[in-house]
Design a protein around this motif. Sequence first.
Motif, short mmCIF file in Angstrom:
data_model
loop_
_atom_site.label_atom_id
_atom_site.label_comp_id
_atom_site.label_asym_id
_atom_site.label_seq_id
_atom_site.Cartn_x
_atom_site.Cartn_y
_atom_site.Cartn_z
N GLU A 87 0.81 -1.22 0.00
CA GLU A 87 0.00 0.00 0.00
C GLU A 87 0.84 1.27 0.00
O GLU A 87 0.34 2.37 -0.24
CB GLU A 87 -0.96 0.01 1.20
N HIS A 88 2.13 1.12 0.28
CA HIS A 88 3.03 2.28 0.27
C HIS A 88 3.83 2.39 -1.03
O HIS A 88 4.63 3.31 -1.18
CB HIS A 88 4.01 2.20 1.45
N VAL A 90 3.15 3.29 -4.07
CA VAL A 90 3.00 4.48 -4.90
C VAL A 90 3.90 5.62 -4.43
O VAL A 90 4.44 6.39 -5.23
CB VAL A 90 1.52 4.94 -4.94
N TYR A 91 4.11 5.71 -3.11
CA TYR A 91 4.98 6.76 -2.58
C TYR A 91 6.42 6.56 -3.05
O TYR A 91 7.12 7.52 -3.39
CB TYR A 91 4.92 6.79 -1.06
N GLN A 165 -5.64 15.45 -14.20
CA GLN A 165 -5.85 14.82 -12.90
C GLN A 165 -6.91 15.52 -12.05
O GLN A 165 -7.32 15.00 -11.02
CB GLN A 165 -4.52 14.75 -12.14
N PRO A 173 -6.25 7.98 -7.06
CA PRO A 173 -6.80 7.63 -5.74
C PRO A 173 -6.10 8.35 -4.60
O PRO A 173 -6.69 8.56 -3.55
CB PRO A 173 -6.60 6.12 -5.66
N GLN A 174 -4.84 8.74 -4.80
CA GLN A 174 -4.10 9.48 -3.78
C GLN A 174 -4.10 10.96 -4.18
O GLN A 174 -3.47 11.34 -5.18
CB GLN A 174 -2.66 8.98 -3.65
N PRO A 175 -4.80 11.82 -3.43
CA PRO A 175 -4.92 13.24 -3.81
C PRO A 175 -3.58 13.95 -3.99
O PRO A 175 -3.48 14.86 -4.82
CB PRO A 175 -5.71 13.84 -2.65
N PHE A 176 -2.57 13.54 -3.25
CA PHE A 176 -1.29 14.25 -3.35
C PHE A 176 -0.66 14.10 -4.73
O PHE A 176 0.20 14.91 -5.13
CB PHE A 176 -0.32 13.75 -2.28
N LEU A 177 -1.09 13.09 -5.51
CA LEU A 177 -0.56 12.91 -6.85
C LEU A 177 -0.93 14.10 -7.75
O LEU A 177 -0.21 14.40 -8.71
CB LEU A 177 -1.07 11.62 -7.47
#
Length: 213
Positions: A87-88, A90-91, A165, A173-177
């Motif tokens: 789950e990590h 993507v970071y 985006q 799915p991750q807003p920070f992207l």
Amino acid sequence: MNLPLILGALVVAYLLGSIPTALWVGRRFYGLDVRDHGSGNAGATNTFRVLGKRPGSFVLFFDAFKGFAAAYLLPAFLVAQGAIQPEHEVYYRLACGVLAVVGHIYPVFAQFRGGKGVATILGMMLGVAPATVAVCLLVFLAVLFISRYVSLSSMTAGVTFALLQLLPQFRPPQPFLVYVGFILAALLIYTHRANIGRLRAGTESRVPLFGRK
């Protein structure tokens, strides 16, 4: 979490990005430094301009592969080794991808004089958001066909990626992207600041398409 393995992957990502493909191809096969010719840039566009289609295509492919390998393959390796949780991932895709881009622009193997990061950012984002990148490639080709300016096409595609985006169909799915997309677009504009000046002055080089000049 395996901190030594994670730190090693981050270092490898930067070193991978630092491989100066255009510089090494020019020196090894043509006996010249592409940074001393054309736009003075160690990237795919200037390689096309100075050395031709074959070396230019190779540099484009390999520079994109650097970004993809850093953003996709290295984090996948960390997950497979149990160094990070899935789950990590993507970071770490973003962290490794960004380091590869930084390495391309400021390569330790080439006196920190690299390219503008377009192909490496492309490869990076293919490893993070392939569907969005596919649309941006179409935008790039459309602008290139109309204007024949690679610099303008690259910046337009980068800004398009950031704006796409914001739409529900492409929202990650991750807003920070979303913020990362705008940061990368700003980076592209920054590395093309000299091109912007030439575009405004009407002195920017055009690329020939289908025999057009």
